[in-house]
Design a protein around this motif. Structure first.
Motif, PDB file in Angstrom:
ATOM      1  N   ALA A   1      90.830  42.655  59.681  1.00  0.00           N
ATOM      2  CA  ALA A   1      91.413  43.028  60.973  1.00  0.00           C
ATOM      3  C   ALA A   1      90.355  42.914  62.056  1.00  0.00           C
ATOM      4  O   ALA A   1      89.166  42.767  61.781  1.00  0.00           O
ATOM      5  N   THR A   2      90.795  42.961  63.294  1.00  0.00           N
ATOM      6  CA  THR A   2      89.896  43.147  64.433  1.00  0.00           C
ATOM      7  C   THR A   2      90.237  44.488  65.046  1.00  0.00           C
ATOM      8  O   THR A   2      91.385  44.743  65.418  1.00  0.00           O
ATOM      9  N   ARG A   3      89.255  45.379  65.094  1.00  0.00           N
ATOM     10  CA  ARG A   3      89.487  46.738  65.559  1.00  0.00           C
ATOM     11  C   ARG A   3      88.589  47.049  66.758  1.00  0.00           C
ATOM     12  O   ARG A   3      87.452  46.579  66.839  1.00  0.00           O
ATOM     13  N   GLN A   4      89.133  47.854  67.667  1.00  0.00           N
ATOM     14  CA  GLN A   4      88.315  48.381  68.758  1.00  0.00           C
ATOM     15  C   GLN A   4      87.591  49.619  68.255  1.00  0.00           C
ATOM     16  O   GLN A   4      88.202  50.585  67.823  1.00  0.00           O
ATOM     17  N   ILE A   5      86.266  49.567  68.301  1.00  0.00           N
ATOM     18  CA  ILE A   5      85.428  50.666  67.831  1.00  0.00           C
ATOM     19  C   ILE A   5      84.733  51.290  69.032  1.00  0.00           C
ATOM     20  O   ILE A   5      84.040  50.599  69.792  1.00  0.00           O
TER      21      ILE A   5
ATOM     22  N   THR B   1      82.887  50.427  74.011  1.00  0.00           N
ATOM     23  CA  THR B   1      83.913  49.973  73.077  1.00  0.00           C
ATOM     24  C   THR B   1      83.651  48.522  72.707  1.00  0.00           C
ATOM     25  O   THR B   1      83.413  47.685  73.583  1.00  0.00           O
ATOM     26  N   LEU B   2      83.682  48.241  71.416  1.00  0.00           N
ATOM     27  CA  LEU B   2      83.423  46.893  70.916  1.00  0.00           C
ATOM     28  C   LEU B   2      84.623  46.425  70.090  1.00  0.00           C
ATOM     29  O   LEU B   2      85.255  47.217  69.392  1.00  0.00           O
ATOM     30  N   ASN B   3      84.923  45.131  70.185  1.00  0.00           N
ATOM     31  CA  ASN B   3      85.903  44.516  69.298  1.00  0.00           C
ATOM     32  C   ASN B   3      85.160  44.016  68.062  1.00  0.00           C
ATOM     33  O   ASN B   3      84.301  43.142  68.161  1.00  0.00           O
ATOM     34  N   VAL B   4      85.469  44.599  66.924  1.00  0.00           N
ATOM     35  CA  VAL B   4      84.730  44.313  65.703  1.00  0.00           C
ATOM     36  C   VAL B   4      85.658  43.648  64.687  1.00  0.00           C
ATOM     37  O   VAL B   4      86.751  44.156  64.404  1.00  0.00           O
ATOM     38  N   LYS B   5      85.206  42.534  64.152  1.00  0.00           N
ATOM     39  CA  LYS B   5      85.968  41.848  63.109  1.00  0.00           C
ATOM     40  C   LYS B   5      85.669  42.506  61.769  1.00  0.00           C
ATOM     41  O   LYS B   5      84.526  42.538  61.318  1.00  0.00           O
TER      42      LYS B   5
ATOM     43  N   ASP C   1      69.938  44.633  66.427  1.00  0.00           N
ATOM     44  CA  ASP C   1      71.312  44.519  65.942  1.00  0.00           C
ATOM     45  C   ASP C   1      71.943  45.907  65.859  1.00  0.00           C
ATOM     46  O   ASP C   1      71.255  46.927  65.823  1.00  0.00           O
ATOM     47  N   LEU C   2      73.246  45.915  65.806  1.00  0.00           N
ATOM     48  CA  LEU C   2      73.997  47.142  65.590  1.00  0.00           C
ATOM     49  C   LEU C   2      74.545  47.096  64.172  1.00  0.00           C
ATOM     50  O   LEU C   2      75.257  46.170  63.800  1.00  0.00           O
ATOM     51  N   LEU C   3      74.184  48.088  63.371  1.00  0.00           N
ATOM     52  CA  LEU C   3      74.590  48.137  61.973  1.00  0.00           C
ATOM     53  C   LEU C   3      75.662  49.218  61.817  1.00  0.00           C
ATOM     54  O   LEU C   3      75.387  50.408  62.031  1.00  0.00           O
ATOM     55  N   LEU C   4      76.848  48.804  61.459  1.00  0.00           N
ATOM     56  CA  LEU C   4      77.973  49.714  61.327  1.00  0.00           C
ATOM     57  C   LEU C   4      78.223  50.001  59.843  1.00  0.00           C
ATOM     58  O   LEU C   4      78.586  49.115  59.072  1.00  0.00           O
ATOM     59  N   GLU C   5      78.017  51.254  59.462  1.00  0.00           N
ATOM     60  CA  GLU C   5      78.281  51.667  58.080  1.00  0.00           C
ATOM     61  C   GLU C   5      79.754  52.054  57.954  1.00  0.00           C
ATOM     62  O   GLU C   5      80.245  52.913  58.676  1.00  0.00           O
TER      63      GLU C   5
END
Length: 320
Positions: free
Chosen positions: A150-154, A173-177, A205-209
Motif C-alpha cells: 500500500a501507499t500510506r500517509q504517515i 506527513t510523508l507518503n510511504v510505499k 535517511d529516515l528509518l521507519l520501524e
C-alpha cells in the motif's frame, strides 16, 4: 514500576525553557555532587538529577516523556502502553547500553532501546563535511497492508526548540510505499529524509520501524499469523471442512475428527507473504470448541438426551 516526575526532581515547571533546566541542574549538582556534598543521600540524589537532566535536556526525549507522562503523579504505578513512542521522530542521538544501565528501571523501560549512532566524518583537503544523521521512527500499520502492499500517509512529530528555548512539536506527513510482505520489526528506509548534511554532504535517511496495530482476530509473530478458531461441537467431534477468511482471501481447512479445544492446526504458507520470492509465513489456528446455549425448549431437550444417551464424563481422567 513507579512513575518518575523529572520536572519535580529538577525543581522546574513543565513549561521550563532549556536554559531554565540547565541552570537548575547545575545548581542542584553543586549541592548534591558526592565529591563535595555533605548530604546523606547525595549519591542517590545525584543519580536522579543526572537521569532527569538526560531526558529534559534532550528535546526529543522530553517531548516523548511529556506525552507519555501526562496525568501521572510521582510514585504512581506506571506501565507504558504498547507502542507508546509510535509517530515520534528521533535522531540518532541515544545512549550506549552501559549509559542506559546507569539509570533507573523507569528510564530503561522508556529509553533503554535508543542507541547512539555515529554519522560524522571529515572530507579531503581539510573541508569539513558531515553526512546528516539518520532519523528513526516507529510506525503502526494494519496487518492487511502486509498482504497487498500500500501507499500510506504517515504523520511524524519531531520536537523543536523555539527562539525562547521552549519545546514545540513540528509535524510532517510523508507518503510511504509499504511493500507487500512487510512484517513487524522490519525497517523501511527513506533515503534523504533524515537530518540535512553539513558542508554539502548528503542528508541522512529516515528509518521507519514497522509494527502492526492490534487486530480483532489476527496476531502476527514474524511472518506467522495466529488465529483463534471457534468450532461447533459437531465439527470438532465429527470433523469438518471450513473456510477461514484472511486479508489475502479465504482458506479452506479440515478440522480433524475428535478435535479438542487447545489443539493447534498449522496451514503452511498462509501467513504473511514473503517479499521478493522468499518463504511465506504459516497460519496457526488455535481450536476453541464453542457450545451452543440451551435457550429454547428444543435445545434443552437435545442436551438432556445427550446427557442420557452419551454417558460422557469429561472429568473421568482427572480422577484416575
Amino acid at each position: 514500576m513507579e512513575f518518575k516526575d523529572y520536572y519535580q526532581i529538577l525543581g522546574v515547571p513543565r513549561d521550563a525553557t532549556a536554559e531554565d533546566i540547565k541552570k537548575s541542574f547545575r545548581k542542584l549538582a553543586r549541592k548534591y555532587h558526592p565529591d563535595v556534598s555533605k548530604e546523606a543521600d547525595a549519591e542517590a540524589r545525584m543519580k536522579e538529577l543526572n537521569e532527569a537532566n538526560a531526558v529534559l535536556s534532550d528535546p526529543e526525549k522530553r517531548a516523548a516523556y511529556d506525552q507519555l507522562g501526562r496525568g501521572y503523579q510521582p510514585g504512581q504505578e506506571f506501565r507504558p502502553p504498547p507502542d507508546w513512542d509510535a509517530g515520534f521522530e528521533f535522531s540518532g542521538r541515544g545512549f550506549s547500553p552501559g549509559e542506559a544501565a546507569d539509570f533507573s528501571d523507569f528510564f530503561a523501560e522508556l529509553f533503554g532501546g535508543m542507541r547512539s549512532r555515529p554519522g560524522f566524518g571529515a572530507a579531503p583537503r581539510g573541508r569539513f563535511e558531515a553526512r546528516g544523521e539518520d532519523h528513526h521512527a516507529k510506525v503502526l500499520l494494519d496487518i492487511e497492508d502486509a498482504f497487498t502492499g500500500a501507499t500510506r500517509q504517515i504523520s511524524l512529530r519531531a520536537p523543536r526548540s523555539d527562539a525562547q528555548g521552549r519545546l514545540t512539536l513540528v509535524e510532517r506527513t510523508l507518503n510511504v510505499k509499504i511493500p507487500q510482505g512487510v512484517h513487524a520489526g522490519q525497517v523501511i528506509r527513506l533515503a534523504g529524509q533524515g537530518a540535512p548534511g553539513i558542508g554539502g554532504a548528503t542528508a541522512g535517511d529516515l528509518l521507519l520501524e514497522v509494527q502492526f496495530r492490534p487486530h480483532p482476530r489476527l496476531r502476527a509473530h514474524g511472518r506467522d499469523l495466529h488465529l483463534r478458531l471457534p468450532v461447533a461441537p459437531w465439527e470438532a467431534a465429527l470433523g469438518a471442512v471450513i473456510s477461514v477468511e484472511l486479508p489475502g482471501g479465504s482458506v479452506k481447512l479440515r478440522i480433524p475428527e475428535g478435535a479438542q479445544s487447545g489443539r493447534q492446526l498449522r496451514v503452511r504458507g498462509k501467513g504473511i507473504p514473503a517479499a521478493q520470492g522468499g518463504a511465506a509465513g504459516d497460519l496457526l489456528l488455535d481450536i476453541e470448541v464453542v457450545v451452543p446455549p440451551a435457550k429454547t425448549p428444543q435445545a434443552r431437550e437435545f442436551y438432556e438426551r445427550m446427557a442420557r444417551e452419551l454417558a460422557f464424563d469429561p472429568r473421568q481422567e482427572e480422577r484416575v
